[in-house]
Design an enzyme around this catalytic site. Structure first.
Site, PDB file in Angstrom:
ATOM      1  N   ASP A 439       0.976  -1.464   0.129  1.00  0.00           N
ATOM      2  CA  ASP A 439       0.229  -0.015   0.272  1.00  0.00           C
ATOM      3  C   ASP A 439       0.726   0.901  -0.022  1.00  0.00           C
ATOM      4  O   ASP A 439       2.393   1.357  -0.083  1.00  0.00           O
ATOM      5  CB  ASP A 439      -0.957  -0.102   1.451  1.00  0.00           C
ATOM      6  CG  ASP A 439      -1.846   1.132   1.116  1.00  0.00           C
ATOM      7  OD1 ASP A 439      -1.908   1.692   0.208  1.00  0.00           O
ATOM      8  OD2 ASP A 439      -2.029   1.077   2.588  1.00  0.00           O
ATOM      9  N   GLU A 442       2.480   5.460  -3.815  1.00  0.00           N
ATOM     10  CA  GLU A 442       2.791   6.160  -4.421  1.00  0.00           C
ATOM     11  C   GLU A 442       3.807   7.336  -5.482  1.00  0.00           C
ATOM     12  O   GLU A 442       4.209   7.073  -6.479  1.00  0.00           O
ATOM     13  CB  GLU A 442       1.142   7.053  -4.855  1.00  0.00           C
ATOM     14  CG  GLU A 442      -0.089   6.529  -5.236  1.00  0.00           C
ATOM     15  CD  GLU A 442      -0.306   5.601  -3.802  1.00  0.00           C
ATOM     16  OE1 GLU A 442       0.096   5.505  -2.795  1.00  0.00           O
ATOM     17  OE2 GLU A 442      -1.122   4.525  -3.763  1.00  0.00           O
ATOM     18  N   ASP A 573      -8.890   3.189  -1.439  1.00  0.00           N
ATOM     19  CA  ASP A 573      -9.938   3.649  -0.188  1.00  0.00           C
ATOM     20  C   ASP A 573     -11.340   4.409  -0.977  1.00  0.00           C
ATOM     21  O   ASP A 573     -11.036   6.005  -0.454  1.00  0.00           O
ATOM     22  CB  ASP A 573      -9.241   4.342   0.627  1.00  0.00           C
ATOM     23  CG  ASP A 573      -7.572   4.042   0.889  1.00  0.00           C
ATOM     24  OD1 ASP A 573      -8.066   2.312   0.831  1.00  0.00           O
ATOM     25  OD2 ASP A 573      -6.906   4.721   1.364  1.00  0.00           O
TER      26      ASP A 573
END
Ligand SMILES: *[C@@H]1O[C@H](CO)[C@@H](O)[C@H](O)[C@H]1NC(C)=O
Ligand SMILES: *[C@@H]1O[C@H](CO)[C@@H](O)[C@H](O)[C@H]1NC(C)=O
Ligand SMILES: *[C@@H]1O[C@H](CO)[C@@H](O)[C@H](O)[C@H]1NC(C)=O
Ligand SMILES: *[C@@H]1O[C@H](CO)[C@@H](O)[C@H](O)[C@H]1NC(C)=O
Ligand SMILES: *[C@@H]1O[C@H](CO)[C@@H](O)[C@H](O)[C@H]1NC(C)=O
Ligand SMILES: *[C@@H]1O[C@H](CO)[C@@H](O)[C@H](O)[C@H]1NC(C)=O
Ligand SMILES: *[C@@H]1O[C@H](CO)[C@@H](O)[C@H](O)[C@H]1NC(C)=O
Ligand SMILES: CC(=O)N[C@H]1CO[C@H](CO)[C@@H](O)[C@@H]1O
Length: 892
Positions: A439, A442, A573
């Site tokens: 997770d 980015e 999310d």
């Protein structure tokens, strides 16, 4: 001439500095200004069979919109296969950044392509230079830059094509637009972003600069291999067009001919470029349960126990960052998630043929030597961290407070990552996970720009948060009743002249600084969009090193084109809202049908906010048709395990029964996807390409080739109106024929425990005769075949089974089921011994009772079959071991 003066002269409005404070930061340029640029002229054109080269020289002084136009460009056009043309435009005089081969291996060219035999052709106009791609047979133009001059500057590239009015465009994700992209004033921004609540119209986690365009005359694809930030603008103003605005790299286009009859062909051609998806373990199709906010090991064990008590099959238990000590990766909180107890939980799961997965983030907490945080100490020692221009490690703020980021380009980072995985996730004395969840890649940062003092920001944001829950009894009974600081120098890598429409504002906002430098000299400015995919690759390798020869299961948030070769993806999310439940289908279709990442799903029942019983029931049922089926929510949300409400329990059980019985059907589709890129899911227009009604549909889809899923989508409703094309279908529940008329069908009174499903005529489905509580148990169940003839009376299907876990399985069963003239033939390779039988075959749409039924040419006793005239189903008991071919015939 000074740039500023030119800008004013050209009426370019740079809103950047004005809007920065509000978070809006995009550059607006009047399209007329760009179309008035003088462009380039082609000369020295050489054509050598499959390869054409030319020099492109700037006309006059250019237009210098966001910097000086580059004077001389090199064009190379290669007919790489009969269906693929590669068009590459580079600076003739300097090496510019290109997506590294190591991250994105270039597709092999066929080498013997004769341009005349190719399905598509490249043509050009010399001055101003423009080009078209057209279909050889029909001369239909698919892509044309005519009247839209090429602009090529140090930090700005522009290519624009005209399109048919209101063109049918799909792809260009990751985004939350409809699957069928609106053509009126849509900007798709590609820049990886931690996009909590995945707001519509903003850049999200992944970057897939590819689109499929569908017309009644065929489907083709266009892929721009470029990892720099970009805005892709689609507009109807002055005729429909699509425009790339890219802030670096080179123009590297792959044009895919697709097909004039079969839309899935373009998916296979795209797979030839980006690679086919990884094969996943059989077990990964089981139900996954996760949440952020399991407080301690007792909670985790309790969820496992309660699923079991509720009789809902739970394949894999997950844990979010809660397990970490002060939110540091590769640590366990000694009080809340003690190693000894966590190992007990994992052992328990494994003993019950269940699995365990936890989250791993890339960001590593910056700690004092006295804290002995090995993961940080070893990273510093190996020098594998992303660094700023001053040579200090780039700092961010993530869950554990101030962090550094691994530099995936450093030659020693894989070794570092493998070692951390091997130690922390050690089967002998660590947390023996079965898959990996990555997770925040980015990569995300909570540090607000200019982020001059991340240490203060971490403090202000209360990171890492203090645990306030009571410390659990370390000996509680479980399973008792169940089986570096630096000032930011403003430069063009932080604030380029053309500002993409990044919803986070400046391109370094809430991520690693884009002027960070990788070990190989590449700048994060160019490679930002690759970070998540490189972490995926490293994690895939680390998991492979733990269990050599076994397929890995890695689920990531951030992706780039080609990520599917190694990992799967969840949609990030969002919020527990009906809009999000509906949108998840379009989001999933993008990844499963276009981007070649079919192991995809959205957090079932929603991540942020509180779900409701009805929403969770509906979402459980839709989620059973996501390839990746996981219930997950946020720490501040109410609990939403399926067993929390009676209706949701029932809905989940009903639909898991169907999902598990269909597991080998979808596993076979994954195997095919791995072989050639044929999509695992299909939008309706893939199957009905001439039916224009299907083009905008993104609330229905095909799971595998033939199961049409038409969920109830309105808020809290028991009614649904969906589309059935002119074709024959069969109700999945009753098996009775349903005639599609090419119009809407309305069902009322669809309870909160049912989901409308239809079998498309023409399919032979392999189903397990019964479901099971685990996929291990499921593999011991017998098969049955359901024969659902199409309008021409025939049907076919496929069944692939192997050991479910080896990368190179020692043996496999790969059989074809063909039904024609009332005769079913099952034959092929029976190499893998599944140890099960074919229990029965059901023939659908049988108009009248058969006179007799023959199995392998021998007449069956009447007791062996039954005919239901109302449902038109002929049910034949077979009972043969599934070890060799057989035929089953009935006579009218
Ligand atoms: C090529 O690059 C050099 C150095 O960057 C520059 O001086 C020269 O003008 C360039 N030539 C052309 C044709 O762009
Ligand atoms: C190719 O382009 C040239 C120049 O625009 C044009 O004259 C010619 O007709 C085109 N050929 C095809 C086959 O479209
Ligand atoms: C296009 O969309 C942008 C962003 O939503 C908006 O600011 C702009 O006014 C729109 N332009 C037109 C012509 O509708
Ligand atoms: C499990 O179920 C029991 C009994 O309903 C309940 O008390 C407990 O809170 C549940 N635990 C979890 C973690 O779901
Ligand atoms: C285990 O405990 C749960 C929760 O208290 C209960 O619902 C379930 O019936 C029990 N199972 C057995 C096998 O005793
Ligand atoms: C950053 O680097 C400079 C020298 O390049 C050094 O003086 C300074 O201490 C470093 N800062 C940190 C926080 O490491
Ligand atoms: C709705 O379905 C329920 C249960 O399936 C049934 O009892 C009831 O009669 C139905 N109502 C209508 C209006 O069809
Ligand atoms: C597609 C969709 O429904 N997105 C929603 C995600 O959540 C945010 C915050 O609630 C909404 O604004 C978006 O519309």
């Amino acid at each position: 001439m000074a740039r500023k003066t030119l800008w004013n002269a050209l009426r370019v409005f740079v809103l950047a500095s004005l809007l920065q404070a509000t978070g809006l930061h995009a550059t607006y340029v009047d399209p007329k200004v760009l179309d008035a640029c003088p462009g380039y002229s082609a000369s020295n054109v050489k054509s050598n069979g499959a390869v054409l080269t030319a020099d492109l020289s700037l006309n006059g002084q250019g237009c210098n919109v966001f910097g000086q136009d580059i004077k001389r460009l090199g064009l190379t056009v290669t007919y790489e296969t009969d269906t693929r043309i590669h068009v590459k435009i580079v600076d003739a005089n300097a090496t510019r950044y290109e997506v590294p081969e190591a991250v994105f291996p270039r597709p092999a060219a066929n080498g013997h392509v004769s341009p005349h035999a190719a399905a598509i052709q490249f043509n050009y106009t010399a001055s101003p230079f423009s080009f078209t791609i057209y279909r050889t047979a029909s001369r239909e133009v698919l892509f044309s830059t005519a009247s839209h001059p090429l602009i090529f500057e140090p930090q700005y590239l522009r290519v624009k094509t005209s399109l048919p009015d209101n063109a049918n465009i799909y792809g260009l994700g990751e985004h939350t637009h409809p699957f069928h992209l609106p053509t009126d004033n849509t900007t798709l921004t590609l820049w990886s972003r931690d996009a909590y609540s995945i707001p519509v119209g903003t850049n999200l986690y992944g970057n897939h600069p590819v689109y499929f365009e569908h017309r009644t005359t065929g489907t083709h694809g266009v892929f721009l291999l470029n990892s720099d930030g970009m805005d892709i603008k689609i507009t109807n103003s002055g005729g429909t067009s699509l425009e790339y605005n890219v802030i670096g790299g080179v123009l590297d286009f792959y044009f895919l001919a697709g097909s004039t009859t079969d839309p899935t062909a373009v998916a296979r051609q795209y797979a030839e470029v980006v690679g086919t998806p990884a094969e996943v373990p059989y077990w990964s199709f089981g139900l996954h349960q996760c949440r952020f906010g399991y407080k301690n090991y007792i909670d985790v064990a309790g969820v496992i126990t309660n699923y079991s008590a509720a009789g809902i099959p739970l394949e894999t238990m997950w844990t979010d960052i809660d397990y970490m000590d002060r939110r540091r990766i590769f640590t366990l909180d000694p009080s809340y998630f003690p190693l000894k107890r966590m190992r007990e939980i994992v052992d328990y799961l494994h003993a019950h043929d269940q699995r365990y997965i936890v989250m791993t983030d890339p960001a590593i907490a910056v700690t004092e030597p006295s804290e002995n945080y090995g993961a940080y100490e070893r990273a510093v020692k190996a020098d594998v961290l992303l660094k700023g221009p001053d040579g200090n490690a780039t700092l961010g703020v993530v869950w554990p407070g101030v962090t550094v980021y691994p530099d995936w380009f450093h030659p020693k980072t894989n070794e570092y990552w493998n070692n951390e995985f091997a130690m922390f996730y050690s089967p002998e004395n660590g947390l023996n996970i079965d898959g990996a969840w990555i997770d925040m890649n980015e990569p995300a940062s909570f540090c607000n720009l200019p982020c001059t003092d991340p240490f203060q920001q971490a403090k202000d944001q209360g990171l890492p948060p203090k645990r306030t829950d009571p410390i659990p009894d370390p000996n509680a009974p479980i399973f008792v009743n169940s089986s570096s600081v630096r000032l930011v120098k403003r430069d063009d890598f932080l604030n380029p002249p053309y500002a993409i429409n990044n919803a986070a504002g400046l391109i370094s906002s809430h991520t690693a600084f884009t002027n960070s430098k990788h070990a190989n000299g590449l700048i994060e400015y160019d490679t930002h969009n690759l970070y998540g995919t490189m972490m995926s690759s490293a994690t895939h390798k680390a998991m492979l090193a733990r269990r050599p020869g076994k397929r890995t299961f890695v689920i990531t948030r951030s992706t780039f084109a080609g990520a599917g070769r190694e990992v799967g993806k969840w949609l990030g999310d969002n919020i527990s809202l009906w809009t999000q439940y509906r949108f998840s289908i379009a989001g999933m279709l993008g990844f499963a049908t276009i981007y070649q990442i079919p192991m995809v799903g959205s957090d079932i029942c929603g991540f942020g906010g509180d779900t409701t019983e009805n929403l969770c029931a509906r979402w459980a049922m839709l989620g059973a048709f996501y390839p990746f089926m996981r219930n997950h929510n946020q720490d501040t949300s109410i609990s939403q395990e399926f067993y929390r409400w009676a209706s949701v329990t029932k809905a989940a059980k009903n639909v898991l029964d169907i999902r598990y019985r269909l597991l080998d059907y979808v596993y076979t589709a994954f195997h095919q996807a791995h072989l050639d890129g044929t999509p695992v899911l299909h939008p309706m227009w893939f199957k009905y390409p001439k039916d224009t009604n299907t083009y905008p549909i993104d609330l229905q889809f095909f799971y595998g080739d033939s199961i049409l899923v038409s969920p109830v989508t309105a808020d809290d409703s028991t009614s649904v109106t969906f589309y059935l094309p002119q074709d024959i279908f069969y109700d999945f529940a009753t098996l009775a024929p349903v005639r599609g008329t090419g119009g809407p069908v309305t069902l009322n009174n669809v309870s909160f425990t049912e989901i409308p499903l239809h079998i498309r005529g023409g399919a032979v489905l392999p189903l397990r005769a019964q479901s099971a509580m685990t996929t291990t148990e499921l593999r011991k169940r017998d098969f049955e075949f359901v024969v659902a003839p199409g309008t021409d009376g025939s049907a076919s299907g496929q069944l692939y089974i192997d050991d479910g876990e080896s990368i190179t399985p020692p043996s496999a069963m790969d059989v074809k089921m063909v039904f024609k003239n009332r005769r079913l033939t099952v034959q092929g390779n029976f190499g893998f011994q599944a140890g099960v039988k074919t229990s029965r075959v059901r023939f659908l749409g049988v108009a009248k009772a058969p006179k007799h039924v023959q199995l392998n040419g021998k007449m069956l006793a009447q007791a062996a079959y039954a005919y239901d005239a109302t449902k038109q189903v002929l049910d034949v008991t077979v009972g043969l071991p599934l070890t060799g071919p057989f035929t089953l015939q009935y006579d009218a």
